[in-house]
Scaffold this motif. Structure first.
Motif, PDB file in Angstrom:
ATOM      1  N   ILE A   1       0.847  -1.182   0.000  1.00  0.00           N
ATOM      2  CA  ILE A   1       0.000   0.000   0.000  1.00  0.00           C
ATOM      3  C   ILE A   1       0.886   1.236   0.000  1.00  0.00           C
ATOM      4  CG2 ILE A   1      -1.760   1.282   1.278  1.00  0.00           C
ATOM      5  CD1 ILE A   1      -2.676  -1.388   2.407  1.00  0.00           C
ATOM      6  N   GLU A   2       0.554   2.155  -0.885  1.00  0.00           N
ATOM      7  CA  GLU A   2       1.342   3.384  -0.962  1.00  0.00           C
ATOM      8  C   GLU A   2       0.505   4.556  -0.461  1.00  0.00           C
ATOM      9  OE1 GLU A   2       4.022   2.272  -4.885  1.00  0.00           O
ATOM     10  OE2 GLU A   2       2.405   3.745  -5.034  1.00  0.00           O
ATOM     11  N   ILE A   3       1.088   5.289   0.448  1.00  0.00           N
ATOM     12  CA  ILE A   3       0.384   6.459   0.976  1.00  0.00           C
ATOM     13  C   ILE A   3       1.161   7.707   0.595  1.00  0.00           C
ATOM     14  CG2 ILE A   3      -0.444   7.611   3.052  1.00  0.00           C
ATOM     15  CD1 ILE A   3      -0.246   4.758   4.377  1.00  0.00           C
ATOM     16  N   GLU A   4       0.451   8.674   0.035  1.00  0.00           N
ATOM     17  CA  GLU A   4       1.105   9.947  -0.223  1.00  0.00           C
ATOM     18  C   GLU A   4       0.476  10.993   0.679  1.00  0.00           C
ATOM     19  OE1 GLU A   4       1.024  11.291  -4.249  1.00  0.00           O
ATOM     20  OE2 GLU A   4       2.184  13.065  -3.728  1.00  0.00           O
ATOM     21  N   LEU A   5       1.279  11.532   1.575  1.00  0.00           N
ATOM     22  CA  LEU A   5       0.762  12.523   2.520  1.00  0.00           C
ATOM     23  C   LEU A   5       0.658  13.894   1.865  1.00  0.00           C
ATOM     24  CD1 LEU A   5       2.853  11.453   5.631  1.00  0.00           C
ATOM     25  CD2 LEU A   5       0.456  10.961   5.209  1.00  0.00           C
ATOM     26  N   ASP A   6      -0.240  14.693   2.429  1.00  0.00           N
ATOM     27  CA  ASP A   6      -0.450  16.032   1.908  1.00  0.00           C
ATOM     28  C   ASP A   6       0.133  17.048   2.891  1.00  0.00           C
ATOM     29  OD1 ASP A   6      -1.392  18.466   1.089  1.00  0.00           O
ATOM     30  OD2 ASP A   6      -3.327  17.681   0.427  1.00  0.00           O
ATOM     31  N   PRO A   7       1.275  17.650   2.551  1.00  0.00           N
ATOM     32  CA  PRO A   7       1.943  18.565   3.496  1.00  0.00           C
ATOM     33  C   PRO A   7       1.066  19.746   3.907  1.00  0.00           C
ATOM     34  CG  PRO A   7       3.299  18.139   1.545  1.00  0.00           C
ATOM     35  CD  PRO A   7       1.985  17.524   1.281  1.00  0.00           C
ATOM     36  N   ALA A   8       0.274  20.255   2.965  1.00  0.00           N
ATOM     37  CA  ALA A   8      -0.567  21.424   3.271  1.00  0.00           C
ATOM     38  C   ALA A   8      -1.597  21.075   4.339  1.00  0.00           C
ATOM     39  CB  ALA A   8      -1.265  21.894   1.988  1.00  0.00           C
ATOM     40  N   LYS A   9      -2.234  19.919   4.153  1.00  0.00           N
ATOM     41  CA  LYS A   9      -3.253  19.500   5.129  1.00  0.00           C
ATOM     42  C   LYS A   9      -2.623  19.187   6.478  1.00  0.00           C
ATOM     43  CE  LYS A   9      -6.790  17.652   2.051  1.00  0.00           C
ATOM     44  NZ  LYS A   9      -7.156  16.396   1.398  1.00  0.00           N
ATOM     45  N   MET A  10      -1.417  18.585   6.416  1.00  0.00           N
ATOM     46  CA  MET A  10      -0.747  18.260   7.662  1.00  0.00           C
ATOM     47  C   MET A  10      -0.401  19.510   8.439  1.00  0.00           C
ATOM     48  SD  MET A  10       1.656  15.103   6.544  1.00  0.00           S
ATOM     49  CE  MET A  10       2.551  14.976   8.051  1.00  0.00           C
ATOM     50  N   LYS A  11      -0.045  20.546   7.734  1.00  0.00           N
ATOM     51  CA  LYS A  11       0.272  21.816   8.385  1.00  0.00           C
ATOM     52  C   LYS A  11      -0.993  22.418   9.000  1.00  0.00           C
ATOM     53  CE  LYS A  11       3.118  25.849   7.633  1.00  0.00           C
ATOM     54  NZ  LYS A  11       3.565  26.820   6.647  1.00  0.00           N
ATOM     55  N   LYS A  12      -2.080  22.316   8.258  1.00  0.00           N
ATOM     56  CA  LYS A  12      -3.346  22.867   8.723  1.00  0.00           C
ATOM     57  C   LYS A  12      -3.795  22.186  10.014  1.00  0.00           C
ATOM     58  CE  LYS A  12      -8.134  23.147   7.415  1.00  0.00           C
ATOM     59  NZ  LYS A  12      -9.094  22.392   6.623  1.00  0.00           N
ATOM     60  N   PHE A  13      -3.671  20.869  10.067  1.00  0.00           N
ATOM     61  CA  PHE A  13      -4.098  20.136  11.256  1.00  0.00           C
ATOM     62  C   PHE A  13      -2.987  19.982  12.292  1.00  0.00           C
ATOM     63  CE2 PHE A  13      -7.161  18.132   8.121  1.00  0.00           C
ATOM     64  CZ  PHE A  13      -8.231  18.881   8.570  1.00  0.00           C
ATOM     65  N   LYS A  14      -1.815  20.560  11.977  1.00  0.00           N
ATOM     66  CA  LYS A  14      -0.664  20.513  12.894  1.00  0.00           C
ATOM     67  C   LYS A  14      -0.273  19.075  13.236  1.00  0.00           C
ATOM     68  CE  LYS A  14      -0.929  25.067  14.829  1.00  0.00           C
ATOM     69  NZ  LYS A  14      -2.245  25.691  14.984  1.00  0.00           N
ATOM     70  N   VAL A  15      -0.136  18.265  12.209  1.00  0.00           N
ATOM     71  CA  VAL A  15       0.296  16.881  12.405  1.00  0.00           C
ATOM     72  C   VAL A  15       1.706  16.735  11.838  1.00  0.00           C
ATOM     73  CG1 VAL A  15      -0.214  14.470  11.917  1.00  0.00           C
ATOM     74  CG2 VAL A  15      -2.078  16.112  12.144  1.00  0.00           C
ATOM     75  N   LYS A  16       2.579  16.066  12.604  1.00  0.00           N
ATOM     76  CA  LYS A  16       3.948  15.892  12.127  1.00  0.00           C
ATOM     77  C   LYS A  16       4.103  14.525  11.483  1.00  0.00           C
ATOM     78  CE  LYS A  16       6.269  19.039  15.206  1.00  0.00           C
ATOM     79  NZ  LYS A  16       5.717  19.100  16.560  1.00  0.00           N
ATOM     80  N   GLU A  17       5.009  14.473  10.499  1.00  0.00           N
ATOM     81  CA  GLU A  17       5.180  13.242   9.740  1.00  0.00           C
ATOM     82  C   GLU A  17       5.622  12.077  10.629  1.00  0.00           C
ATOM     83  OE1 GLU A  17       7.805  13.696   6.467  1.00  0.00           O
ATOM     84  OE2 GLU A  17       7.239  11.793   5.569  1.00  0.00           O
ATOM     85  N   LYS A  18       6.474  12.388  11.586  1.00  0.00           N
ATOM     86  CA  LYS A  18       6.995  11.287  12.416  1.00  0.00           C
ATOM     87  C   LYS A  18       5.898  10.715  13.325  1.00  0.00           C
ATOM     88  CE  LYS A  18       8.833  13.559  16.473  1.00  0.00           C
ATOM     89  NZ  LYS A  18       9.510  14.766  16.787  1.00  0.00           N
TER      90      LYS A  18
END
Lengths: 77, 372
Positions: free
Chosen positions: B142-159
């Motif tokens: 399964i391949e997941i591509e994260l969305d940096p803009a949305k992650m910034k909006k919800f304040k979620v870190k990649e790690k």
């Protein structure tokens, strides 16, 4: 972390009745314990008060009509 | 005779206002006591029937429409008749769970702070922060591509996301790239079907926030800011240090029962019912609603007004059979050898006897051997 449920305004003041008070109450209304409304031992309020089955819990309700009223429930398993 | 506290208070107010002396006060109290006694319900009055009529008649004027927009936003809350039915039927989950979260004074005044807290409440699943979640059939992963803009909006870190995923998949090879995560399950018998099922599960994987909170909306309430939510999770929300435990509420009555107890649930039933009626511009005396709420919570659990709830708790077989599905009740009563003592209303109507209501409550007994 445990929450202090008595802080919520929906939860009325409550306490476990002492044995003499139980007797007095049942005599006043001429009923047996079985006829009282119930509350489960697993109920958060019963747990917080550490009540055992057979105890009677007194609730001091804030009543919209009477201002304040007492209500009793017997703890059941 | 003891008067209820609310009347005592009124007496005190009158005393101060009119500057009554002791004798006058006593006289006033006598009158008040007499009037109070007069206003009490007589023993034998059929309060249940009166309550049913008093709620039922205005109920015909309630809107049948299920949903209403709460303010100018997109949040919908069930109102009117459907909501009333939901409360009295004791559905274990409301069709539109919602919370009103009050904050402690030090947080409630600043809009920025409240917005920050609101964002932390919101449940964020993997789907919310990713552009794509795909199944790579060739490499069975399964391949997941994260969305940096949305992650910034919800304040979620990649790690943090990675940590959650590796917690969830204990036996899988996880490789990462820039905002890309590849998951290859290690199970031998992995087939396409299983992989697709896994993808659905992954989409809903809980990353941050509080489970169940689907929407958040900070709104102004007087001078303070409060947060309205769609979705409810009372237990977790009350644990937050910023939240004002006293006033925060939910419309999920069963959740209140589980978290705050049966007495709180009774209060919630009353408040919610009054709320529905008030919103529709209908006034019903609280006493009727209090009676219904008391009956519903009488045995320590929440019972609906209906076949499976309050009616199934009746002592009389005939009374139960007269409500709904008579045969079922009669058969099971026959099997158990139940006895009907004809103590209540319905069964006495059936056998053509005076019903024990009002003047029917009293019996006449003759004292023997006391002739004069």
């Amino acid at each position: 972390m445990e929450i202090d449920i008595f802080k919520n305004k929906l939860v009325p003041k409550s306490r476990i009745l002492k044995e003499e008070e139980e007797k007095e109450l049942l005599e006043k209304y001429n009923i047996s314990k079985k006829q009282l409304p119930r509350i489960l031992v697993s109920d958060p309020v019963a747990k917080a008060l550490n009540a055992k089955p057979g105890n009677i819990i007194e609730f001091t309700r804030e009543s919209k009509t009477a201002g304040m009223s007492k209500f009793y429930r017997v703890v059941v398993a | 005779m003891t008067l209820p506290p609310s009347i005592e208070e009124q007496l005190k107010e009158l005393k101060e206002m009119l500057k009554l002396n002791k004798a006058q006060m006593e006289k006033l109290r006598k009158i008040a006591e007499k009037q109070y006694e007069k206003s009490l319900i007589e023993p034998g009055e059929a309060v249940g029937v009166v309550a049913a009529q008093s709620i039922g008649e205005p109920g015909t004027q309630l809107t049948l429409r299920t949903k209403l927009l709460a303010g100018a936003t997109e949040m919908t809350v069930t109102q009117g008749l459907p909501r009333l039915i939901e409360i009295f039927d004791a559905r274990s989950e409301p069709s539109t769970p919602a919370m009103t979260i009050f904050l402690k004074p030090s947080y409630a005044t600043s809009e920025a702070k409240v917005e920050e807290i609101a964002l932390r409440l919101l449940e964020i699943s993997l789907e919310d922060i990713s552009k794509e979640i795909n199944v790579d059939l060739l490499r069975m992963r399964i391949e997941i591509e994260l969305d940096p803009a949305k992650m910034k909006k919800f304040k979620v870190k990649e790690k943090d996301v990675l940590k959650r995923i590796s917690e969830y998949f204990k036996s899988a090879k996880i490789t990462t790239g820039a905002y890309k995560i590849n998951i290859k399950p290690k199970e031998e018998d992995m087939d396409i079907k299983k992989l697709y099922r896994l993808r659905v599960k992954l989409k809903g994987l809980h990353i941050a926030g509080i489970k169940g909170i689907k929407q958040v909306l900070p709104i102004k309430f007087g001078n303070d800011w409060i947060i309205k939510t769609a979705g409810s999770n009372l237990k977790e929300v009350l644990k937050l240090p910023e939240v004002d435990i006293e006033r925060t509420k939910t419309n999920d009555i069963f959740e209140i029962w589980r978290v705050l107890g049966i007495e709180a649930a009774r209060n919630a039933i009353i408040e919610e019912t009054l709320d529905v009626l008030k919103n529709q511009g209908i006034e019903v005396d609280v006493r009727h609603i209090m009676l219904v709420a008391d009956i519903m919570t009488n045995d320590g659990t929440i019972k609906g007004i209906g076949r499976y709830g309050v009616s199934s708790a009746k002592a009389s077989v005939l009374a139960r059979a007269s409500f709904e599905v008579p045969l079922k009740h009669l058969f099971s009563a026959a099997v158990k050898g139940e006895v009907d003592e004809l103590r209540s209303v319905v069964e006495n109507v059936m056998v053509n006897q005076p019903v024990p209501v009002g003047t029917g409550m009293v019996d006449l007994r003759v004292k023997k051997g006391d002739k004069k």
